[in-house]
Every structure is written in C-alpha cells, then in structure tokens.
Scaffold this motif. Structure first.
Motif, PDB file in Angstrom:
ATOM      1  N   SER A   1       0.828  -1.203   0.000  1.00  0.00           N
ATOM      2  CA  SER A   1       0.000   0.000   0.000  1.00  0.00           C
ATOM      3  C   SER A   1       0.862   1.253   0.000  1.00  0.00           C
ATOM      4  CB  SER A   1      -0.942   0.004   1.210  1.00  0.00           C
ATOM      5  OG  SER A   1      -0.204   0.113   2.423  1.00  0.00           O
ATOM      6  N   LYS A   2       2.015   1.192   0.678  1.00  0.00           N
ATOM      7  CA  LYS A   2       2.944   2.323   0.659  1.00  0.00           C
ATOM      8  C   LYS A   2       3.610   2.466  -0.706  1.00  0.00           C
ATOM      9  CE  LYS A   2       4.074   2.554   5.585  1.00  0.00           C
ATOM     10  NZ  LYS A   2       5.147   2.494   6.606  1.00  0.00           N
ATOM     11  N   LEU A   3       3.975   1.329  -1.284  1.00  0.00           N
ATOM     12  CA  LEU A   3       4.635   1.360  -2.595  1.00  0.00           C
ATOM     13  C   LEU A   3       3.709   1.899  -3.689  1.00  0.00           C
ATOM     14  CD1 LEU A   3       6.563  -2.061  -2.542  1.00  0.00           C
ATOM     15  CD2 LEU A   3       7.521   0.226  -2.240  1.00  0.00           C
ATOM     16  N   PHE A   4       2.406   1.613  -3.551  1.00  0.00           N
ATOM     17  CA  PHE A   4       1.432   2.073  -4.544  1.00  0.00           C
ATOM     18  C   PHE A   4       0.675   3.316  -4.079  1.00  0.00           C
ATOM     19  CE2 PHE A   4       1.986  -2.421  -5.717  1.00  0.00           C
ATOM     20  CZ  PHE A   4       2.237  -2.286  -7.082  1.00  0.00           C
ATOM     21  N   TYR A   5       1.177   3.956  -3.030  1.00  0.00           N
ATOM     22  CA  TYR A   5       0.647   5.225  -2.533  1.00  0.00           C
ATOM     23  C   TYR A   5      -0.840   5.138  -2.156  1.00  0.00           C
ATOM     24  CZ  TYR A   5       5.012   6.886  -4.503  1.00  0.00           C
ATOM     25  OH  TYR A   5       6.342   7.048  -4.800  1.00  0.00           O
ATOM     26  N   ILE A   6      -1.241   4.042  -1.559  1.00  0.00           N
ATOM     27  CA  ILE A   6      -2.610   3.902  -1.048  1.00  0.00           C
ATOM     28  C   ILE A   6      -2.589   4.366   0.403  1.00  0.00           C
ATOM     29  CG2 ILE A   6      -4.516   2.314  -0.579  1.00  0.00           C
ATOM     30  CD1 ILE A   6      -3.351   0.508  -2.782  1.00  0.00           C
ATOM     31  N   LYS A   7      -3.228   5.459   0.695  1.00  0.00           N
ATOM     32  CA  LYS A   7      -3.110   6.079   2.009  1.00  0.00           C
ATOM     33  C   LYS A   7      -4.377   6.015   2.850  1.00  0.00           C
ATOM     34  CE  LYS A   7       0.459   9.305   0.430  1.00  0.00           C
ATOM     35  NZ  LYS A   7       0.858  10.720   0.309  1.00  0.00           N
ATOM     36  N   ASN A   8      -5.463   5.515   2.280  1.00  0.00           N
ATOM     37  CA  ASN A   8      -6.720   5.444   3.027  1.00  0.00           C
ATOM     38  C   ASN A   8      -6.646   4.287   4.024  1.00  0.00           C
ATOM     39  OD1 ASN A   8      -9.419   4.953   3.895  1.00  0.00           O
ATOM     40  ND2 ASN A   8     -10.165   6.042   2.095  1.00  0.00           N
ATOM     41  N   ILE A   9      -6.431   4.603   5.287  1.00  0.00           N
ATOM     42  CA  ILE A   9      -6.210   3.593   6.316  1.00  0.00           C
ATOM     43  C   ILE A   9      -7.443   2.718   6.522  1.00  0.00           C
ATOM     44  CG2 ILE A   9      -6.914   5.107   8.207  1.00  0.00           C
ATOM     45  CD1 ILE A   9      -4.110   2.424   8.267  1.00  0.00           C
ATOM     46  N   TYR A  10      -8.639   3.280   6.330  1.00  0.00           N
ATOM     47  CA  TYR A  10      -9.868   2.498   6.510  1.00  0.00           C
ATOM     48  C   TYR A  10     -10.002   1.445   5.411  1.00  0.00           C
ATOM     49  CZ  TYR A  10     -10.983   6.229   9.757  1.00  0.00           C
ATOM     50  OH  TYR A  10     -10.930   7.115  10.791  1.00  0.00           O
ATOM     51  N   PHE A  11      -9.661   1.828   4.184  1.00  0.00           N
ATOM     52  CA  PHE A  11      -9.686   0.874   3.065  1.00  0.00           C
ATOM     53  C   PHE A  11      -8.690  -0.255   3.312  1.00  0.00           C
ATOM     54  CE2 PHE A  11      -7.688  -0.584  -0.875  1.00  0.00           C
ATOM     55  CZ  PHE A  11      -8.802  -1.117  -1.535  1.00  0.00           C
ATOM     56  N   ILE A  12      -7.490   0.115   3.755  1.00  0.00           N
ATOM     57  CA  ILE A  12      -6.437  -0.887   4.023  1.00  0.00           C
ATOM     58  C   ILE A  12      -6.885  -1.843   5.123  1.00  0.00           C
ATOM     59  CG2 ILE A  12      -4.070  -1.218   4.854  1.00  0.00           C
ATOM     60  CD1 ILE A  12      -3.414   1.535   3.601  1.00  0.00           C
ATOM     61  N   LEU A  13      -7.457  -1.294   6.197  1.00  0.00           N
ATOM     62  CA  LEU A  13      -7.910  -2.102   7.331  1.00  0.00           C
ATOM     63  C   LEU A  13      -9.009  -3.079   6.907  1.00  0.00           C
ATOM     64  CD1 LEU A  13      -7.773  -2.694  10.373  1.00  0.00           C
ATOM     65  CD2 LEU A  13      -9.451  -0.865  10.722  1.00  0.00           C
ATOM     66  N   ILE A  14      -9.992  -2.590   6.150  1.00  0.00           N
ATOM     67  CA  ILE A  14     -11.087  -3.449   5.670  1.00  0.00           C
ATOM     68  C   ILE A  14     -10.545  -4.539   4.751  1.00  0.00           C
ATOM     69  CG2 ILE A  14     -13.163  -3.498   4.230  1.00  0.00           C
ATOM     70  CD1 ILE A  14     -13.786  -0.675   5.338  1.00  0.00           C
ATOM     71  N   PHE A  15      -9.593  -4.160   3.893  1.00  0.00           N
ATOM     72  CA  PHE A  15      -9.011  -5.128   2.960  1.00  0.00           C
ATOM     73  C   PHE A  15      -8.252  -6.223   3.706  1.00  0.00           C
ATOM     74  CE2 PHE A  15      -5.663  -6.528  -0.043  1.00  0.00           C
ATOM     75  CZ  PHE A  15      -6.493  -7.027  -1.043  1.00  0.00           C
ATOM     76  N   ILE A  16      -7.503  -5.838   4.748  1.00  0.00           N
ATOM     77  CA  ILE A  16      -6.758  -6.817   5.556  1.00  0.00           C
ATOM     78  C   ILE A  16      -7.725  -7.796   6.220  1.00  0.00           C
ATOM     79  CG2 ILE A  16      -5.366  -7.116   7.647  1.00  0.00           C
ATOM     80  CD1 ILE A  16      -3.923  -4.498   6.921  1.00  0.00           C
ATOM     81  N   ILE A  17      -8.803  -7.279   6.826  1.00  0.00           N
ATOM     82  CA  ILE A  17      -9.784  -8.141   7.498  1.00  0.00           C
ATOM     83  C   ILE A  17     -10.475  -9.052   6.491  1.00  0.00           C
ATOM     84  CG2 ILE A  17     -11.971  -8.153   8.766  1.00  0.00           C
ATOM     85  CD1 ILE A  17     -11.028  -5.580  10.150  1.00  0.00           C
ATOM     86  N   LEU A  18     -10.800  -8.514   5.314  1.00  0.00           N
ATOM     87  CA  LEU A  18     -11.496  -9.299   4.283  1.00  0.00           C
ATOM     88  C   LEU A  18     -10.630 -10.450   3.789  1.00  0.00           C
ATOM     89  CD1 LEU A  18     -13.921  -9.674   2.384  1.00  0.00           C
ATOM     90  CD2 LEU A  18     -12.809  -8.082   0.794  1.00  0.00           C
ATOM     91  N   ILE A  19      -9.392 -10.147   3.404  1.00  0.00           N
ATOM     92  CA  ILE A  19      -8.522 -11.191   2.868  1.00  0.00           C
ATOM     93  C   ILE A  19      -8.119 -12.181   3.971  1.00  0.00           C
ATOM     94  CG2 ILE A  19      -6.259 -10.063   3.205  1.00  0.00           C
ATOM     95  CD1 ILE A  19      -5.581 -11.042   0.333  1.00  0.00           C
ATOM     96  N   SER A  20      -8.031 -11.728   5.207  1.00  0.00           N
ATOM     97  CA  SER A  20      -7.722 -12.623   6.334  1.00  0.00           C
ATOM     98  C   SER A  20      -8.878 -13.590   6.584  1.00  0.00           C
ATOM     99  CB  SER A  20      -7.438 -11.813   7.593  1.00  0.00           C
ATOM    100  OG  SER A  20      -6.322 -10.981   7.409  1.00  0.00           O
TER     101      SER A  20
END
Length: 290
Positions: free
Chosen positions: A207-226
């Motif tokens: 997410s840092k390498l691709f400049y994705i900074k929306n922490i809520y999106f990242i958090l939801i994505f982590i929970i979903l894929i987990s």
C-alpha cells in the motif's frame, strides 16, 4: 532471499545478520520481514518439546524449577542484548524463549494448584482485570511512556508478558474478563488473528509502494482477505490428517524455495527493467532525470 529464509523458519537470524531493523526504510523492500516471529515460534515448538521430555524423564519433580531457571536465563540474555545489541534482542530465539516458556510454566503451575485458584473468583476477577489493564495501557500509551520514562524494548516486553500472564493464569468461565472476551466479535477476531498477522505486513508494504493512504480501506481489505484465508486455507488444513498436511506443506515450501532460488540465480531478472535504472548518477543528474 527473505521468502526462502521464511520458508525454512530461519528468517529471524537471517534478518539479524543482514543488519535489518524492523522500522527502518529498508523494511519497505521486505514484505516477509514479519515472519521472523514465525521462525522463533517454530524453533521453540521444535526445541521445547525435546527439552520438556528430557527433563520429565530426568527428574519430574525438578521440571518446573529447571524451566523457570531456563526462562530467567533467557530473560537475562534479553536484558543484556537490549542494552548493547537491540537487534539481537529483537530477533534471536535465545532472547525470546522466556516469552513462550512463561505460557508453559503457567500451565504447569495452574495444573498443580488448580483447586486453590478456582475457589476465589474475586481474586481471579481482580488479577485478570489488572493484567488486562497492563496490556492495554502498555500497548496504547507505548509512545508516551517511551518519552516520559525511557520505555525501552525490555520494559515493554516484560510488562506485556506480565499482563498476559495475569490474564491467562486467572482464567475461569465465571469471571468478568472471560465473559467479555467471549463476545462473538472478539472470538471471530481471535479466529482470524493468525491470518491477519500473516497478511497485514505485506499489504501495508505494498500500500505504501502504490501510494494507497486510506487507512480504513487498508484495514477493511486486511480483514477481508484474512477472513477468506481463514475459511479457505486454515479451516481445511485443520481438517486434514497429519500425513496429507505434511505433503501439502512440503509441496508449498518446495515451490517457494525453487521459485525464489530461480529469481536469485538470475539476479532478479533485471532485463525486465530499462538499463538506465541500474546506473549510478550524481545528485544533480538524478534530479534532472527525475
């Protein structure tokens, strides 16, 4: 390199000898850096049963005493390393052994004194809540404690383990904390926690390498894929018999080692990038090209 060392459960020492630190800029290039903990765990699960069996057969009465001494020795290593070599304190098995063995000692103590601790629910409530507060306060206010009281790796780790020990040792179905932690949402998070740990670091890195900074999106994505990982990988693996599971794991790790060995042998297939990317430029030329 990092994925091979992870597959062989040696990444803790590989990262240490490579001079790696967990929060520096170089960590952005290693999405498997967090697997050092899994390496320490596997090392413990391979070594500890052998030590336990030997001590049990050697002298069952001295089992708790010797394990306690080994744990204190490991804690001493951790303290010494944390003063002079924080990277070794952070990554090495010998400085992390005590954090695992405390759990084993708690089980042995609880087994030995089970009746006495089940009779006093008031004390169990008090000590479990006290331990839980230690964990929460130490975790949430870590940065503030570090600024105010020179809170270091050693202090943080010791407090977390002490707090967790109070919670585990005073566990009982009747106490307040057990009822709170038995909440369906918390149980679900606990079930997918291993998958969360496996996936969170690579996702944060990319997410840092691709400049994705929306922490809520990242958090939801982590929970979903987990969650998907837990349902499609962990649960089926638990239902496999040992022989089948070992074959699947052997095949999986063999593919990882073979694929990454090929990449290493071919120097990362540099020909997929323009040659200019591998040239060294002075600062002025670099700024001009940029």
């Amino acid at each position: 390199n990092s994925s091979i060392s992870s597959a062989l459960f040696l990444s803790d020492y590989v990262y240490y000898f490579a001079g790696q630190e967990y929060n520096n800029a170089l960590s952005l290039s290693k999405p498997f850096l967090h697997t050092w903990t899994l390496s320490v765990e596997i090392q413990f699960y391979l070594i500890f049963p052998l030590v336990f069996i030997f001590l049990y057969k050697f002298n069952k009465k001295l089992l708790i005493l010797i394990l306690t001494l080994l744990s204190l020795l490991s804690l001493l290593f951790f303290y010494i390393y944390s003063q002079d070599n924080k990277s070794l304190a952070f990554f090495s098995f010998q400085s992390r052994f005590w954090q695992f063995s405390v759990g084993s000692l708690l089980y042995l103590f609880r087994l030995k004194y089970e009746r006495g601790f089940q009779k006093n629910n008031n004390l169990n409530n008090l000590f479990s809540l006290f331990g839980f507060l230690i964990v929460i306060i130490t975790t949430i206010f870590n940065n503030h404690l570090n600024l105010l009281y020179s809170f270091d790796l050693f202090s943080h780790s010791v407090l977390i383990v002490i707090g967790s020990a109070f919670v585990i040792f005073n566990y009982d179905n009747k106490i307040i904390l057990t009822k709170f932690l038995s909440n369906k949402l918390l149980v679900f998070i606990g079930l997918i926690s291993y998958s969360i740990y496996i996936w969170h670091y690579p996702i944060l890195i990319f997410s840092k390498l691709f400049y994705i900074k929306n922490i809520y999106f990242i958090l939801i994505f982590i929970i979903l894929i987990s969650t998907i990982s837990y349902l499609t990988l962990e649960l089926p693996a638990k239902k496999m018999n040992n022989r089948k599971l070992l074959l699947v794991l052997a095949l999986f790790f063999s593919i990882i080692i073979f694929a990454n060995s090929t990449f290493i042998k071919n120097d990362g297939y540099k020909n997929r990038y323009p040659e200019i990317m591998f040239k060294n430029f002075d600062e002025k030329t670099y700024d001009l090209l940029k």
